[in-house]
Scaffold this active site. Structure first.
Site, short mmCIF file in Angstrom:
data_model
loop_
_atom_site.label_atom_id
_atom_site.label_comp_id
_atom_site.label_asym_id
_atom_site.label_seq_id
_atom_site.Cartn_x
_atom_site.Cartn_y
_atom_site.Cartn_z
N GLY A 199 86.92 -57.31 -24.56
CA GLY A 199 85.51 -57.22 -24.19
C GLY A 199 84.75 -56.57 -25.32
N GLN A 211 77.92 -51.82 -29.11
CA GLN A 211 78.94 -51.85 -30.17
C GLN A 211 78.49 -52.67 -31.38
OE1 GLN A 211 82.32 -52.76 -27.20
NE2 GLN A 211 83.35 -51.69 -28.88
N CYS A 221 90.00 -49.69 -28.38
CA CYS A 221 88.59 -50.07 -28.43
C CYS A 221 88.26 -50.55 -29.83
CB CYS A 221 87.73 -48.86 -28.07
SG CYS A 221 85.96 -49.17 -28.15
N LEU A 222 87.48 -51.62 -29.90
CA LEU A 222 87.09 -52.14 -31.23
C LEU A 222 86.27 -51.12 -32.01
CD1 LEU A 222 86.12 -55.79 -30.22
CD2 LEU A 222 88.28 -54.99 -31.23
N HIS A 249 85.86 -49.86 -18.77
CA HIS A 249 85.77 -49.53 -20.20
C HIS A 249 84.47 -50.07 -20.79
CE1 HIS A 249 87.61 -49.11 -24.35
NE2 HIS A 249 86.59 -49.90 -24.58
N GLU A 250 84.16 -51.34 -20.48
CA GLU A 250 82.96 -51.95 -21.07
C GLU A 250 81.69 -51.32 -20.49
OE1 GLU A 250 83.34 -53.60 -23.69
OE2 GLU A 250 85.50 -53.81 -23.42
N HIS A 280 80.62 -48.10 -22.17
CA HIS A 280 79.88 -48.23 -23.43
C HIS A 280 78.37 -48.23 -23.19
CE1 HIS A 280 82.93 -48.71 -26.49
NE2 HIS A 280 83.55 -49.66 -25.82
#
Ligand code: NI
Length: 191
Positions: free
Chosen positions: A49, A54, A102-103, A144-145, A148
């Site tokens: 995701g 981000q 995480c990216l 998680h998303e 953000h």
């Protein structure tokens, strides 16, 4: 196809609360392009995701997709899902521990408690309303998303910092046990 630069932790934009998107904005070419960019960027980086902040856009939009993901091979598939203005809430007290990455947090993973069962309400890219129950690893990905969008990264939720590991050390020392843990978890909760 536009792959955007992914911001890394330390960038103040990742710590902001993103704002809601109006229906008019959602229908605009600019926001539709942003959604396309998020999909391209997520796929190029093998993310499960990605959230708009981000890539530096402080709006409440995330994309989620899991399809034999090389970063997370134990995750059951999630079809491409565009999540706008989500409201997420646990529907009971059950939690599990996920080993998240995480990216925006290069190289690191750590253990994070997540709700097993959540209700999530959101708009898709066409503005259709969704009201769904998500369970297990899919619920973890949604949490998680959505974090953000409130300026929260998984590091904030790691309760035992001794579980932090680089991906290389994860593969060497922790992967086998964690994959077995997740195999049993997925068999129990179904996703
Ligand atoms: Ni992330």
């Amino acid at each position: 196809m536009t792959v955007r630069e992914i911001l890394h932790v330390g960038n103040p934009l990742l710590r902001e609360r993103s704002r809601e998107v109006t229906r008019e904005e959602l229908a605009s070419p600019e926001v539709q392009q942003l959604i396309d960019d998020l999909i391209d960027t997520m796929r190029a980086a093998d993310g499960a995701g990605i959230a708009a902040p981000q890539v530096g856009e402080l709006v409440r939009i995330t994309t989620i997709e899991v399809n034999q993901n090389p970063r997370y091979p134990y995750k059951p598939p999630i079809p491409l899902t565009i999540v706008v203005n989500p409201i997420i809430e646990p529907i009971d007290d059950e939690q599990f521990e996920n080993m998240e990455g995480c990216l925006s947090v290069p190289k690191m993973r750590g253990r994070v408690p997540r709700w097993v069962n959540v209700r999530v309400r959101y708009l898709d890219r066409e503005g259709n309303e969704h009201d769904e129950v998500r369970r297990g690893l899919a619920a973890g990905t949604f949490q998680h998303e959505c974090d953000h969008l409130d300026g929260v990264v998984f590091l904030d939720r790691v309760t035992d910092t001794r579980t932090l590991t680089t991906w290389e050390m994860f593969e060497r020392y922790h992967q086998a046990a964690f994959f077995e843990e997740m195999r049993q978890f997925v068999a129990r909760v179904g996703s």
